[in-house]
Design a protein around this motif. Structure first.
Motif, PDB file in Angstrom:
ATOM      1  N   PRO A 253       0.809  -1.212   0.000  1.00 16.22           N
ATOM      2  CA  PRO A 253       0.000   0.000   0.000  1.00 16.22           C
ATOM      3  C   PRO A 253       0.848   1.271   0.000  1.00 16.22           C
ATOM      4  CG  PRO A 253      -0.820  -1.553   1.625  1.00 16.22           C
ATOM      5  CD  PRO A 253       0.520  -2.070   1.166  1.00 16.22           C
ATOM      6  N   GLY A 254       0.295   2.317  -0.587  1.00 17.52           N
ATOM      7  CA  GLY A 254       0.920   3.627  -0.583  1.00 17.52           C
ATOM      8  C   GLY A 254      -0.124   4.674  -0.915  1.00 17.52           C
ATOM      9  N   GLU A 255       0.330   5.932  -1.031  1.00  6.69           N
ATOM     10  CA  GLU A 255      -0.600   7.008  -1.374  1.00  6.69           C
ATOM     11  C   GLU A 255      -0.647   7.187  -2.880  1.00  6.69           C
ATOM     12  OE1 GLU A 255      -1.435  11.785  -0.463  1.00  6.69           O
ATOM     13  OE2 GLU A 255       0.291  10.756   0.441  1.00  6.69           O
ATOM     14  N   GLY A 294      -4.320  11.736  -1.067  1.00  4.94           N
ATOM     15  CA  GLY A 294      -4.679  11.372   0.298  1.00  4.94           C
ATOM     16  C   GLY A 294      -5.368  10.024   0.386  1.00  4.94           C
ATOM     17  N   ASP A 295      -5.496   9.320  -0.755  1.00  4.81           N
ATOM     18  CA  ASP A 295      -6.116   7.995  -0.792  1.00  4.81           C
ATOM     19  C   ASP A 295      -5.049   6.912  -0.819  1.00  4.81           C
ATOM     20  OD1 ASP A 295      -8.762   8.846  -0.846  1.00  4.81           O
ATOM     21  OD2 ASP A 295      -8.735   9.137  -3.019  1.00  4.81           O
ATOM     22  N   ARG A 296      -5.304   5.836  -0.077  1.00  5.85           N
ATOM     23  CA  ARG A 296      -4.397   4.685  -0.058  1.00  5.85           C
ATOM     24  C   ARG A 296      -4.813   3.698  -1.138  1.00  5.85           C
ATOM     25  NH1 ARG A 296      -4.922   1.402   3.940  1.00  5.85           N
ATOM     26  NH2 ARG A 296      -2.790   0.648   4.053  1.00  5.85           N
ATOM     27  N   ARG A 310      -8.850   6.281   3.017  1.00  7.53           N
ATOM     28  CA  ARG A 310      -8.174   7.545   3.194  1.00  7.53           C
ATOM     29  C   ARG A 310      -6.977   7.415   4.132  1.00  7.53           C
ATOM     30  NH1 ARG A 310      -8.463  11.545  -0.073  1.00  7.53           N
ATOM     31  NH2 ARG A 310      -7.907  12.933   1.636  1.00  7.53           N
ATOM     32  N   LEU A 311      -5.994   8.306   3.908  1.00 10.49           N
ATOM     33  CA  LEU A 311      -4.846   8.393   4.810  1.00 10.49           C
ATOM     34  C   LEU A 311      -5.126   9.356   5.959  1.00 10.49           C
ATOM     35  CD1 LEU A 311      -1.994   8.638   2.177  1.00 10.49           C
ATOM     36  CD2 LEU A 311      -2.153   6.882   3.931  1.00 10.49           C
ATOM     37  N   ASP A 312      -5.967  10.357   5.730  1.00 11.95           N
ATOM     38  CA  ASP A 312      -6.226  11.378   6.740  1.00 11.95           C
ATOM     39  C   ASP A 312      -7.624  11.181   7.312  1.00 11.95           C
ATOM     40  OD1 ASP A 312      -7.912  12.167   4.712  1.00 11.95           O
ATOM     41  OD2 ASP A 312      -6.612  13.805   4.037  1.00 11.95           O
ATOM     42  N   HIS A 313      -8.146  12.200   7.953  1.00 12.07           N
ATOM     43  CA  HIS A 313      -9.464  12.101   8.563  1.00 12.07           C
ATOM     44  C   HIS A 313     -10.563  12.594   7.637  1.00 12.07           C
ATOM     45  CE1 HIS A 313      -7.603  10.745  12.104  1.00 12.07           C
ATOM     46  NE2 HIS A 313      -7.088  11.907  12.479  1.00 12.07           N
ATOM     47  N   GLN A 314     -10.210  12.842   6.392  1.00  9.33           N
ATOM     48  CA  GLN A 314     -11.251  13.126   5.428  1.00  9.33           C
ATOM     49  C   GLN A 314     -12.014  11.827   5.170  1.00  9.33           C
ATOM     50  OE1 GLN A 314     -10.750  13.832   0.974  1.00  9.33           O
ATOM     51  NE2 GLN A 314     -10.682  15.921   1.773  1.00  9.33           N
TER      52      GLN A 314
END
Length: 792
Positions: A253-255, A294-296, A310-314
């Protein structure tokens, strides 16, 4: 948004002038009747592809929405590079289903108009009604359909009970993660070639769509549960990078970073934020940029991408991209709120936003906070619940401790419970509890306060209309969001149709099997069949026949009225009839009248019903026995236990019997709030009248097969009464005297009153389904050929 975008001119109808903020904004009134006469002439404005086509706003983490500037070139190349894959043309019909504040609408509007196709603008109320939307798709011959997975699940449910969508050639998913397994029912009905099912991952900042993936039957099952978003559309590149900016190996996985001509100009008036998200492309030409999504994701062998969240809190809730920080900022701005946190609970259709506030003595109650937020945020960002806390929980590192946030408690306190007032409210509460997964709902609670949302509302109304046989629009929920208000709407709709207590009750009008008609019990209504109908399955249409005339009129007269009623909706046989007790007597006479008219009766089901000739010999009940029996019947339908005996009442006068029975029922909470002495008297009078209806009646011989469902409990009075009859008459309750074929008998646990209640009704429904299947086979019924719809 108007201030941030620097809006200087607004074109509007003059009537809207007062609604437009006027600080530095010129309002140009353009009335509809003047529009055709206006000649603006040649404005001679230079336009080139790199100019902005639109600015579209997305949620912002600081509480301020951010505008994404998208150019004409960004949009035009989207359609250029997808044309070959879809073959769009002037013969297509598209729908504008989504809000124009959602960038999916860019694809819908210009996908149609750019190629000369027809664009059908879907009314807002139709977007909230899957059955109505399905009818629109069929009526308009829509060929290209764009849907979020959540909205499509509701549409697929409506489709399962409706004619096929013959014109549809492509369904394009976007806005949120697609779980292929959710398409199983659709693929089993349509396959995956026509319409083609395409999952398209996209980002507002990279112009609507980034990747595409065609879903087939091979993607179903637990081994394919992930949301595959496929490969980039031809002119874009997607790099999956680790935190150090290096390419992640396959499977790691990555961004996701997106590059190519779809990358937007940036955020309007936000250079620092633009520089943070739109970064130099280390793999491209000088000056090229990548957008940090910001998506994994991870890349599979062959290059297919799998979306991982998502990677963040969005977050994404029902297709809307939301910054939870914007909601937190709005909560913190309310008086008396010392701290705030916002999280999403649940997944998919059941995902809901929950807000938490550190409350003080001055903090408004949760309902008031939600009302205040509704004035500041779009509806999809208003929390389904707001929870008061002493303080916001933190981890040892000073970060929000999400695991310590309590789940919101919906429902009502039982000591304060208000009971439902009628049977419609009971049915609505059951449906609300099923859909909301909340127990103890009261009739005056709000759907939205209980965690409801627009998608749950779609499912709820489909079930309400199916269960109650009505046609309530989803908009009903927004004008009256409580059970009681909705029940009033049901009754109002029935009254408007001229049938507040109509003779024909569509208990479950949908389904592909032949309709099954349930004849009312002695007290006129068909509520005793509700549980049975529910257990027969969604494919079995069921109609109730309710009596509206004088309860003492002859049985043959009652049956003739019902025959006219059912022939008004089903002019020709074969007919399928079911009756319980007195309803069985009526149903048997209906069968004879239909046969005399030359029609076929394929099935006559009698629920614990003795032959009317033998019923006339049954000992007359005492006043006490009759009153107690009626009270038990009400309690059974109310699904409440009732401890009552008639022995102590036998020596009392009629008025005292009624008073004591009603007092006992009320004390044990075994009936609705409107149950009183007048109701009991009316019930008992009906039973006496039904005896009058049967006087002198003897059924003639009839040909249709008879299926008898006999209760097995509390048989002592029956067995004693039938002791002088033959074994065959005992087994068939006397029906063997009147039919030319053997009576099929099924034993059902429970007594005469309870065989339609849980858990006995499950056994009854199983026997009834089997008997109906054999009846359909006897008359040669087969399911309709879906392909026949395409033939003239």
């Amino acid at each position: 948004m108007a201030g941030d975008a620097g809006v200087r001119v607004v074109l509007a109808q003059d009537a809207l002038r007062a609604a437009v903020p006027g600080d530095g904004v010129e309002i140009v009134a353009l009335e509809a009747e003047d529009a055709g006469e206006a000649d603006p002439g040649d404005l001679d404005l230079p336009v080139h592809p790199e100019q902005l086509a639109y600015v579209i706003y997305t949620s912002g983490s600081t509480g301020k929405p951010k505008g994404v500037g998208v150019t004409h070139a960004n949009v035009l190349r989207l359609f250029d590079c997808t044309l070959q894959g879809f073959g769009f043309g002037a013969g297509d019909v598209w729908t504008l289903f989504h809000s124009y504040a959602f960038d999916f609408s860019v694809w819908e509007i210009w996908g149609a108009l750019l190629y000369g196709a027809r664009l059908v603008v879907v009314p807002h109320e139709v977007t909230r009604d899957p059955a109505a939307f399905h009818a629109l798709l069929r009526r308009e011959g829509v060929t290209i359909l764009n849907q979020t997975p959540s909205a499509f699940r509701a549409l697929a449910q409506a489709d399962a009970a409706a004619p096929r969508l013959q014109a549809l050639r492509a369904v394009i998913f976007g806005g949120e993660a697609l779980q292929p397994e959710s398409l199983r029912g659709w693929i089993e009905r349509y396959g995956s070639d026509r319409p083609r099912l395409v999952n398209m991952y996209g980002i507002t900042e990279t112009t609507v769509h980034v990747t595409w993936y065609t879903v087939t039957g091979a993607d179903l099952g637990p081994d394919h549960a992930a949301s595959r978003v496929g490969v980039p559309i031809p002119d874009l590149r997607v790099a999956v990078l680790d935190p150090a900016g290096n390419l992640s190996p396959e499977g790691v996985p990555g961004e996701m970073y997106v590059g190519g001509p779809g990358v937007a100009r940036g955020y309007l008036g936000r250079p620092a934020l633009t520089a943070q998200r739109f970064v130099p492309d280390p793999f491209g030409n000088p000056g090229a940029r990548l957008y940090r999504s910001g998506d994994r994701a991870r890349r599979h062998p062959g290059g297919t991408l799998e979306y991982l969240g998502r990677l963040d809190h969005q977050v994404k809730v029902r297709g809307f991209r939301i910054e939870l920080g914007e909601i937190e900022a709005a909560l913190l701005a309310q008086p008396g709120v010392a701290g705030a946190a916002v999280v999403v609970r649940g997944q998919g259709d059941e995902a809901s936003i929950v807000g938490y506030v550190a409350a003080t003595a001055q903090t408004p109650p949760p309902a008031a906070l939600r009302a205040a937020l509704r004035g500041q945020l779009p509806e999809h960002m208003v929390p389904a619940a707001v929870v008061h806390l002493e303080r916001i929980p933190l981890t040892a590192n000073g970060k929000l401790d999400r695991k310590a946030l309590p789940a919101p408690r919906y429902g009502r306190a039982h000591e304060e419970a208000e009971e439902p007032a009628n049977y419609v409210e009971v049915q609505l509460i059951q449906l609300w509890e099923e859909q909301l997964r909340v127990e103890g709902i009261g009739p005056t609670q709000s759907f939205f306060e209980l965690g409801g949302n627009s998608l749950l509302a779609l499912r709820l109304f489909a079930r309400i209309n199916q269960r109650l046989g009505c046609d309530l629009p989803v908009a009903t929920l927004f004008t009256g969001a409580t059970v009681r208000q909705m029940a009033d709407a049901v009754y109002a709709q029935r009254a408007a149709a001229g049938t507040p207590r109509g003779a024909l009750v569509p208990m479950q009008p949908l389904g592909t099997l032949p309709p099954l008609f349930f004849v009312h019990s002695a007290d006129r209504n068909v509520m005793g069949y509700v549980n049975l109908v529910r257990h027969l399955g969604a494919d079995q249409p069921a109609w109730g026949l309710r009596d509206q005339g004088d309860t003492a009129r002859p049985l043959a007269t009652i049956a003739a009225e019902h025959v006219r009623t059912i022939r008004s909706v089903q002019p020709r046989g074969p007919y399928y009839l079911v009756g319980w007790c007195f309803g069985g007597h009526v149903a048997s006479e209906m069968a004879q009248q239909l046969e005399r008219a030359g029609e076929t009766v394929a099935f006559l089901g009698l629920l614990d019903t003795m032959s009317p000739v033998i019923a006339q010999q049954w000992p007359r009940s005492t006043d006490a026995q009759l009153a107690v029996a009626m009270a038990r019947d009400v309690a059974m339908r109310w699904q409440r236990p009732l401890e009552i005996s008639g022995r102590a009442l036998e020596e009392l006068e009629w008025d005292e019997i009624v008073r004591r029975v009603v007092a006992t029922v009320r004390a044990q909470g075994a009936a609705p709030a409107d149950y009183d002495e007048d109701v009991l008297r009316e019930q008992c009078a009906m039973i006496r009248d039904r005896g009058t209806s049967l006087e002198g009646y003897a059924p003639g011989p009839f040909r249709c097969p008879v299926t008898l469902f006999r209760a097995t409990h509390d048989r002592e009075p029956w067995d004693a009464f039938f002791a002088s009859y033959t074994p065959l008459e005992q087994d068939t309750l006397g029906w063997c005297r009147h039919v030319s074929t053997p009576v099929e008998v099924f034993p059902v646990p429970g007594n005469h009153a309870s065989l339609g209640s849980e858990p006995h009704v499950r056994v009854l429904a199983g026997h009834l389904r089997d008997a109906l299947a054999r009846a359909r086979e006897r008359v040669g019924f087969t399911l309709p050929d879906p392909a026949a719809e395409a033939r003239p």
